[in-house]
Each structure stands twice: as structure tokens, then as C-alpha cells.
Design an enzyme around this catalytic site. Sequence first.
Site, PDB file in Angstrom:
ATOM      1  CG  ASN A  41      93.648  52.966  -2.758  1.00  0.00           C
ATOM      2  OD1 ASN A  41      93.159  52.380  -3.720  1.00  0.00           O
ATOM      3  ND2 ASN A  41      94.293  54.102  -2.878  1.00  0.00           N
ATOM      4  CD  GLU A  54      99.726  47.873  -0.035  1.00  0.00           C
ATOM      5  OE1 GLU A  54      98.665  48.538   0.037  1.00  0.00           O
ATOM      6  OE2 GLU A  54     100.807  48.359  -0.378  1.00  0.00           O
TER       7      GLU A  54
END
Length: 130
Positions: A41, A54
Site C-alpha cells: 500500500n 492488491e
Amino acid sequence: MNERLLHAAQDVLKHAYVKYSNFPVAAALLLDDDTIITGVNVENASFGLTNCAERTALFTAYTQGYRKENIKEILITTAKTHLVSPCGACRQVLSELMPKEALVHMHHGNNITTVRNEELLPLAFSEEDL
Ligand code: THU
């Protein structure tokens, strides 16, 4: 689950850019040629511009020319021992960029919970709705 995926994600967890939440997340994708692509992130002072781990991993795979059919599995890890599952925005992106049957592994403590991509976002909005 491919052990290499877990180690790859754990290796990059330290690179998460988490100035605001102090909540590092890492993801690792397994591709059909056995390549592993990782992501973390990356946050921003304008909070809404944060990119989840992701999505970082998936966008990197697409940048390298991989497409939906090449993606087999994704693993998500954090430093927490409880299960952390993909946020709503990531579920929408996973539903379009990974096959329905691709495996989503959520690593927590000494456990891994695995679901199929299509289980994360029932009735997903898709290109077929346009
Ligand atoms: N985050 C991810 O990267 N992936 C998830 O599956 C859940 C949340 C990030 C976004 C933000 O940087 C931090 O975790 C706290 O919400």
C-alpha cells in the site's frame, strides 16, 4: 498455496508507504509462468488517493503485459494476526482484473484463509453491465 507467494509478500511488507495509517499491507500475485509480482500500500496526504497493496500488485502485472487469464492466485499479508480481507474498492478491481476462479489467500498469524475471487464480490458490477 505456494510458499513462495507468502515469502515474497512478507519480503516487501517493509516497503509499504504507510505514513498516515501505520498499517502495512503487502500482496503477491502468482502468474501462469510462475512469475511472482508484489505490491504494497502506498498512501498519500490526500487520503483518498491511497493505493492498496492488491491494486499495486495487479496494476504492476498489467503494466508488464500480463492479463486476467495469466493470474492464478493472490496472497495478502499484514503484520496482524487476525484476518484482513480486501477492501470494497479492491474487490471491484479484483473482480475485473482476475479470473472468477482465481484464489485469494488472506494470511493471518500462522493461518491462511482462501476464497475464490468470485466469492468476494457477489453480483459485481462488470463490463457486461455497460
Ligand atoms: N489496505 C490495503 O492495502 N489492502 C487491504 O486489503 C486493506 C487496506 C490499506 C489501505 C491503507 O493504506 C491501510 O491499509 C489502512 O486502511
